[in-house]
Design a protein around this motif. Structure first.
Motif, PDB file in Angstrom:
ATOM      1  N   VAL A  58      37.460  -7.888  21.475  1.00 12.77           N
ATOM      2  CA  VAL A  58      38.347  -8.591  20.543  1.00 12.77           C
ATOM      3  C   VAL A  58      38.226 -10.098  20.809  1.00 12.77           C
ATOM      4  O   VAL A  58      38.545 -10.569  21.889  1.00 12.77           O
ATOM      5  CB  VAL A  58      39.815  -8.109  20.692  1.00 12.77           C
TER       6      VAL A  58
ATOM      7  N   GLU B 203      45.414  -7.540   9.034  1.00 13.45           N
ATOM      8  CA  GLU B 203      44.961  -7.840  10.399  1.00 13.45           C
ATOM      9  C   GLU B 203      46.142  -8.071  11.349  1.00 13.45           C
ATOM     10  O   GLU B 203      47.123  -8.706  10.981  1.00 13.45           O
ATOM     11  CB  GLU B 203      44.068  -9.089  10.390  1.00 13.45           C
TER      12      GLU B 203
ATOM     13  N   PRO C 297      45.266 -14.903  10.115  1.00 19.76           N
ATOM     14  CA  PRO C 297      45.049 -13.470   9.851  1.00 19.76           C
ATOM     15  C   PRO C 297      44.935 -13.202   8.353  1.00 19.76           C
ATOM     16  O   PRO C 297      45.572 -13.870   7.556  1.00 19.76           O
ATOM     17  CB  PRO C 297      46.319 -12.806  10.405  1.00 19.76           C
TER      18      PRO C 297
ATOM     19  N   LYS D  83      32.529  -0.488  12.762  1.00 22.52           N
ATOM     20  CA  LYS D  83      33.712   0.377  12.799  1.00 22.52           C
ATOM     21  C   LYS D  83      33.281   1.856  12.823  1.00 22.52           C
ATOM     22  O   LYS D  83      33.772   2.638  13.633  1.00 22.52           O
ATOM     23  CB  LYS D  83      34.582   0.098  11.564  1.00 22.52           C
TER      24      LYS D  83
ATOM     25  N   ARG E 192      44.393  -6.941  17.704  1.00 24.87           N
ATOM     26  CA  ARG E 192      43.587  -5.803  17.241  1.00 24.87           C
ATOM     27  C   ARG E 192      42.266  -6.310  16.658  1.00 24.87           C
ATOM     28  O   ARG E 192      41.230  -6.146  17.269  1.00 24.87           O
ATOM     29  CB  ARG E 192      44.354  -4.970  16.212  1.00 24.87           C
ATOM     30  N   GLU E 193      42.323  -6.987  15.517  1.00 22.48           N
ATOM     31  CA  GLU E 193      41.074  -7.547  14.948  1.00 22.48           C
ATOM     32  C   GLU E 193      40.643  -8.782  15.743  1.00 22.48           C
ATOM     33  O   GLU E 193      39.475  -8.975  16.035  1.00 22.48           O
ATOM     34  CB  GLU E 193      41.261  -7.917  13.478  1.00 22.48           C
ATOM     35  N   TYR E 194      41.629  -9.632  16.026  1.00 22.03           N
ATOM     36  CA  TYR E 194      41.378 -10.878  16.771  1.00 22.03           C
ATOM     37  C   TYR E 194      42.614 -11.225  17.586  1.00 22.03           C
ATOM     38  O   TYR E 194      43.709 -10.746  17.304  1.00 22.03           O
ATOM     39  CB  TYR E 194      41.165 -12.054  15.792  1.00 22.03           C
TER      40      TYR E 194
ATOM     41  N   SER F 215      31.002  -5.296   9.572  1.00 21.61           N
ATOM     42  CA  SER F 215      32.266  -4.764  10.104  1.00 21.61           C
ATOM     43  C   SER F 215      32.386  -3.268   9.844  1.00 21.61           C
ATOM     44  O   SER F 215      32.784  -2.512  10.732  1.00 21.61           O
ATOM     45  CB  SER F 215      33.470  -5.472   9.492  1.00 21.61           C
TER      46      SER F 215
ATOM     47  N   GLU G  25      30.829  -8.294  17.794  1.00 17.69           N
ATOM     48  CA  GLU G  25      30.550  -8.522  16.375  1.00 17.69           C
ATOM     49  C   GLU G  25      30.706 -10.017  16.180  1.00 17.69           C
ATOM     50  O   GLU G  25      31.813 -10.501  15.943  1.00 17.69           O
ATOM     51  CB  GLU G  25      31.632  -7.744  15.617  1.00 17.69           C
TER      52      GLU G  25
END
Ligand code: 5GP
Length: 206
Positions: A36, A47, A43, A23, A51-53, A19, A101
């Motif tokens: 995403v 998070e 979360p 990033k 955004r992250e997921y 990660s 990712e």
């Protein structure tokens, strides 16, 4: 499936530094967009949904699977994760480069769909270092860390199926390696032909 944009899949066992590397790569490379994913896991920390997921419950995830909305999905550490078609198709068609990712199972599924996808595996320098990094992160309980170390053995064994392997002993070196892979992929004949179709056509290159 052929797309003008390049597709990079980065996989690693948890704690290998994937990660942070991705990033840093995204901050340096404005031509690269991250996809995403959707996940059924809760979360963590700071998070944010979207955004992250995209955080969804299991019923919604299954409905998306049944609706054929994922390019790939997999169960990792007891939760479901998936790359939705919507997340990447438009970008790839528009010629953007996309990085996923994802875990090794997802990466291998992607390679079947997109033969030009570039699979990159990040390895820790040793089992001891991986264990230390997971402990240092302080995010997970001892039980979760033990489970992740167990899974790491299976995950690392999959590195042989990947196109590139980067050993993350020193962050800056690993980041340089990752940038080099991305850059050299963009210079491949087929990638240049997809990205610069007009130049190629005007030069009579097929
Ligand atoms: P974490 O819960 O630590 O964010 O992620 C756990 C694992 O799931 C990581 O290896 C991560 O790369 C992987 N993962 C995240 N998104 C996806 C996805 O969309 N598909 C697949 N197959 N794996 C994913």
């Amino acid at each position: 499936m052929e797309t003008p944009g390049n597709l990079f899949c980065v996989a690693a066992p948890s704690g290998a530094g994937k990660s942070s590397l991705v990033k840093a790569l995204l901050e340096l490379d404005s031509r690269l967009a991250v996809s995403v994913s959707h996940t059924t896991r809760a979360p963590r920390g700071q998070e944010l949904d979207g955004r992250e997921y995209h955080f969804v419950d299991e019923a919604s995830f299954r409905a998306m699977v049944d609706g054929g909305e994922f390019f790939e999905y997999a169960q990792v550490h007891g939760n479901f994760y998936g790359t939705s078609r919507r997340a990447i198709q438009q970008r790839l068609d528009g010629g953007e480069d996309v990085v996923l990712e994802i875990d090794w199972q997802g990466a291998l599924q992607i390679k079947k769909l997109f033969a030009h996808a570039v699979l990159i595996f990040i390895l820790p320098p040793s089992w001891e270092e991986l264990m230390q990094r997971l402990n240092r992160r302080g995010e997970d309980s001892a039980e979760v860390i033990a489970q992740r170390m167990g899974n790491a053995r299976t995950e690392v064994a999959q590195a042989r199926h990947f196109d590139y392997v980067i050993v993350n002993a020193l962050f800056e070196t690993a980041l340089f390696d990752l940038k080099t892979v991305v850059h050299s992929q963009r210079l491949k004949y087929a990638a240049q032909r997809r990205a610069k179709s007009q130049v190629f056509a005007s030069l009579g290159l097929g």
